[in-house]
Design a protein around this motif. Structure first.
Motif, PDB file in Angstrom:
ATOM      1  N   ILE A  16       0.829  -1.207   0.000  1.00 31.12           N
ATOM      2  CA  ILE A  16       0.000   0.000   0.000  1.00 31.12           C
ATOM      3  C   ILE A  16       0.860   1.251   0.000  1.00 31.12           C
ATOM      4  CG2 ILE A  16      -1.591   1.356   1.437  1.00 31.12           C
ATOM      5  CD1 ILE A  16      -2.902  -1.378   2.198  1.00 31.12           C
ATOM      6  N   VAL A  17       1.802   1.323   0.911  1.00 36.36           N
ATOM      7  CA  VAL A  17       2.643   2.513   1.046  1.00 36.36           C
ATOM      8  C   VAL A  17       3.479   2.754  -0.214  1.00 36.36           C
ATOM      9  CG1 VAL A  17       4.592   3.478   2.332  1.00 36.36           C
ATOM     10  CG2 VAL A  17       2.676   2.462   3.563  1.00 36.36           C
ATOM     11  N   ALA A  18       3.871   1.693  -0.892  1.00 36.28           N
ATOM     12  CA  ALA A  18       4.732   1.828  -2.071  1.00 36.28           C
ATOM     13  C   ALA A  18       3.974   2.181  -3.354  1.00 36.28           C
ATOM     14  CB  ALA A  18       5.529   0.544  -2.279  1.00 36.28           C
ATOM     15  N   ASN A  19       2.653   2.242  -3.312  1.00 38.03           N
ATOM     16  CA  ASN A  19       1.873   2.527  -4.516  1.00 38.03           C
ATOM     17  C   ASN A  19       2.298   3.791  -5.247  1.00 38.03           C
ATOM     18  OD1 ASN A  19      -0.892   1.334  -5.714  1.00 38.03           O
ATOM     19  ND2 ASN A  19      -0.315   0.328  -3.810  1.00 38.03           N
ATOM     20  N   ILE A  56       6.217   9.835  -7.417  1.00 38.57           N
ATOM     21  CA  ILE A  56       7.277  10.427  -6.587  1.00 38.57           C
ATOM     22  C   ILE A  56       8.486   9.494  -6.616  1.00 38.57           C
ATOM     23  CG2 ILE A  56       5.969  11.900  -5.007  1.00 38.57           C
ATOM     24  CD1 ILE A  56       6.677   8.488  -3.869  1.00 38.57           C
ATOM     25  N   LYS A  57       9.609   9.995  -6.126  1.00 38.09           N
ATOM     26  CA  LYS A  57      10.811   9.165  -6.034  1.00 38.09           C
ATOM     27  C   LYS A  57      11.085   8.718  -4.607  1.00 38.09           C
ATOM     28  CE  LYS A  57      12.938  10.967 -10.126  1.00 38.09           C
ATOM     29  NZ  LYS A  57      14.111  11.382 -10.825  1.00 38.09           N
ATOM     30  N   ASN A  58      10.459   9.381  -3.651  1.00 36.20           N
ATOM     31  CA  ASN A  58      10.630   9.063  -2.236  1.00 36.20           C
ATOM     32  C   ASN A  58       9.258   9.149  -1.586  1.00 36.20           C
ATOM     33  OD1 ASN A  58      11.045   9.250   0.578  1.00 36.20           O
ATOM     34  ND2 ASN A  58      13.100  10.075   0.256  1.00 36.20           N
ATOM     35  N   ILE A  59       8.873   8.125  -0.857  1.00 32.96           N
ATOM     36  CA  ILE A  59       7.534   8.094  -0.256  1.00 32.96           C
ATOM     37  C   ILE A  59       7.300   9.288   0.667  1.00 32.96           C
ATOM     38  CG2 ILE A  59       8.131   6.581   1.672  1.00 32.96           C
ATOM     39  CD1 ILE A  59       4.822   6.683  -0.314  1.00 32.96           C
ATOM     40  N   ALA A  60       8.341   9.832   1.247  1.00 35.28           N
ATOM     41  CA  ALA A  60       8.193  11.004   2.113  1.00 35.28           C
ATOM     42  C   ALA A  60       7.682  12.221   1.337  1.00 35.28           C
ATOM     43  CB  ALA A  60       9.518  11.329   2.786  1.00 35.28           C
ATOM     44  N   ASP A  61       7.810  12.190   0.020  1.00 37.59           N
ATOM     45  CA  ASP A  61       7.347  13.298  -0.812  1.00 37.59           C
ATOM     46  C   ASP A  61       5.854  13.215  -1.134  1.00 37.59           C
ATOM     47  OD1 ASP A  61       9.947  14.275  -0.882  1.00 37.59           O
ATOM     48  OD2 ASP A  61      10.415  13.234  -2.757  1.00 37.59           O
ATOM     49  N   TYR A  62       5.217  12.100  -0.800  1.00 41.52           N
ATOM     50  CA  TYR A  62       3.792  11.926  -1.117  1.00 41.52           C
ATOM     51  C   TYR A  62       2.971  12.218   0.144  1.00 41.52           C
ATOM     52  CZ  TYR A  62      -0.251  10.109  -3.571  1.00 41.52           C
ATOM     53  OH  TYR A  62      -1.461  10.005  -4.201  1.00 41.52           O
TER      54      TYR A  62
END
Length: 114
Positions: A88-91, A98-104
């Motif tokens: 889920i988090v990696a979607n 995005i290139k980094n999940i922290a950016d979403y």
């Protein structure tokens, strides 16, 4: 608009209908891992969520927000739970948003608080 949808998700948790584990709100769908409590059935929870969020959405757009029905995956083990949460988090990464999940900005997981 995305925050309004997330607020409707959190309201279900405040009402003790569910315990939310992990979610990501994508541009055209949502992935949401939650545990039902004894207050409502899965169909009731989904109906409440879709109805409330669609009402909020109508302030922004006349388009239909949700498709009919929903897809279910039953989590059978802790290993499966972890796999589902990671998926889920990696979607947004897999969708190349995005290139980094922290950016979403439209996701959360209880595993962040561990």
């Amino acid at each position: 608009m995305n925050r309004a949808v997330i607020n409707k998700m959190k309201k279900l948790e405040k009402e003790k209908q569910i315990n939310s584990n992990t979610f990501v709100l994508m541009p055209n769908h949502i992935h949401w891992l939650f545990q039902l409590n004894d207050i409502a059935t899965l169909s009731e929870v989904i109906r409440n969520f879709k109805g409330r969020s669609a009402t909020a959405y109508r302030e922004f757009s006349k388009q239909k927000l949700w498709q009919k029905g929903f897809y279910v995956h039953l989590v059978r083990s802790d290993e499966d739970l972890t796999h589902c949460a990671r998926y889920i988090v990696a979607n947004p990464l897999r969708a190349h948003l995005i290139k980094n999940i922290a950016d979403y900005p439209y996701w959360d997981s209880i595993y962040l608080n561990a």
